[in-house]
Design a protein around this motif. Structure first.
Motif, short mmCIF file in Angstrom:
data_model
loop_
_atom_site.label_atom_id
_atom_site.label_comp_id
_atom_site.label_asym_id
_atom_site.label_seq_id
_atom_site.Cartn_x
_atom_site.Cartn_y
_atom_site.Cartn_z
N UNK A 168 -31.13 -8.32 -8.95
CA UNK A 168 -30.83 -8.68 -10.40
C UNK A 168 -31.07 -10.16 -10.60
N UNK A 169 -32.04 -10.25 -11.78
CA UNK A 169 -32.25 -11.52 -12.34
C UNK A 169 -31.12 -12.06 -13.26
N UNK B 12 -23.70 -11.74 -5.47
CA UNK B 12 -24.00 -10.10 -5.41
C UNK B 12 -23.51 -9.75 -6.96
N UNK B 13 -24.07 -8.75 -7.38
CA UNK B 13 -23.80 -8.51 -8.99
C UNK B 13 -23.15 -6.96 -8.90
N UNK C 119 -14.79 -3.22 -5.53
CA UNK C 119 -16.00 -3.87 -5.93
C UNK C 119 -17.12 -3.17 -5.11
N UNK C 120 -16.91 -2.46 -3.80
CA UNK C 120 -17.99 -2.02 -3.24
C UNK C 120 -18.65 -0.86 -3.90
N UNK C 121 -17.83 0.04 -4.65
CA UNK C 121 -18.30 1.20 -5.65
C UNK C 121 -18.85 0.75 -6.86
N UNK C 122 -18.82 -0.69 -7.28
CA UNK C 122 -19.34 -1.14 -8.45
C UNK C 122 -20.58 -1.84 -8.14
N UNK C 123 -21.14 -2.02 -6.96
CA UNK C 123 -22.30 -2.84 -6.64
C UNK C 123 -23.56 -2.64 -7.18
N UNK C 124 -24.11 -3.27 -7.76
CA UNK C 124 -25.74 -3.23 -8.42
C UNK C 124 -26.96 -3.46 -7.35
N UNK C 125 -26.45 -5.01 -7.26
CA UNK C 125 -27.68 -5.58 -6.34
C UNK C 125 -27.39 -6.77 -6.05
N UNK C 126 -28.09 -7.41 -5.29
CA UNK C 126 -28.16 -8.98 -5.19
C UNK C 126 -28.80 -9.80 -6.16
N UNK C 127 -28.07 -10.89 -6.51
CA UNK C 127 -28.39 -11.91 -7.50
C UNK C 127 -29.82 -12.67 -6.83
N UNK D 271 -31.66 -15.88 -6.98
CA UNK D 271 -31.24 -17.29 -7.32
C UNK D 271 -32.39 -18.14 -7.92
N UNK D 272 -31.98 -18.65 -8.79
CA UNK D 272 -32.91 -19.31 -9.79
C UNK D 272 -32.24 -20.44 -10.12
N UNK D 273 -33.03 -21.60 -10.75
CA UNK D 273 -32.62 -22.77 -11.23
C UNK D 273 -31.70 -22.73 -12.75
N UNK D 274 -31.89 -21.70 -13.16
CA UNK D 274 -31.21 -21.23 -14.42
C UNK D 274 -29.80 -21.14 -14.34
N UNK D 275 -29.29 -20.92 -13.18
CA UNK D 275 -27.77 -20.57 -12.95
C UNK D 275 -27.42 -20.81 -11.43
N UNK D 276 -26.82 -21.79 -11.43
CA UNK D 276 -26.37 -22.38 -9.96
C UNK D 276 -25.30 -21.47 -9.43
N UNK D 277 -25.46 -20.78 -8.56
CA UNK D 277 -24.39 -19.80 -7.60
C UNK D 277 -23.51 -20.77 -6.67
#
Length: 131
Positions: A6-7, A27-28, A70-78, A80-86
């Motif tokens: 997920x972007x 994680x998204x 949350x496990x049932x709501x999982x979409x995908x991994x995020x 990582x970009x410079x736009x958003x620091x996790x």
């Protein structure tokens, strides 16, 4: 099976009450259907839309049951970009600094009252004239 990536643009596109993605621990999750059931109300989830909600999630101290949901709501991994620091799973430098401060504070919590108690009894002994 590889998980979906997920972007940041996807995360921002899903930041309304009709379609809401939440970023936790890199994680998204799609929390759209869960918002009405959330014990804290939908406003607290909407406030974290489009950004990393890890700190807010952990500060509240969610139960193990919430983590299972949350496990049932999982979409995908995020992606990582410079736009958003996790806020990654480990923040060891600040965590160790906090632990050190807590340990030092804990030691002072016992030493100061004991020193005051000792000083009080010494004062009582010497001021009573029992020398």
């Amino acid at each position: 099976m590889a998980s979906k990536l997920v972007t940041y643009a996807d995360l921002k596109a899903h930041s309304t009450k009709d379609s809401l993605y939440l970023l936790l621990h890199e994680k998204v999750y799609d929390v759209t259907k869960f918002m009405d059931e959330h014990p804290g109300g939908d406003e607290v989830i909407l406030a974290e839309a489009g950004r990393d909600a890890t700190e807010a999630f952990e500060d509240v101290g969610h139960s193990d049951e919430a983590r299972v949901i949350l496990k049932d709501l999982f979409v995908g991994d995020f992606e990582k970009t410079d736009e958003l620091k996790t806020k990654g799973p480990s923040s060891s430098s600040s965590s160790s600094a906090v632990n050190t401060a807590v340990e030092q504070g804990s030691n002072m919590m016992y030493f100061v009252p004991l020193a005051m108690l000792g000083a009080y009894f010494a004062w009582r002994y010497y001021s009573s004239g029992s020398l």
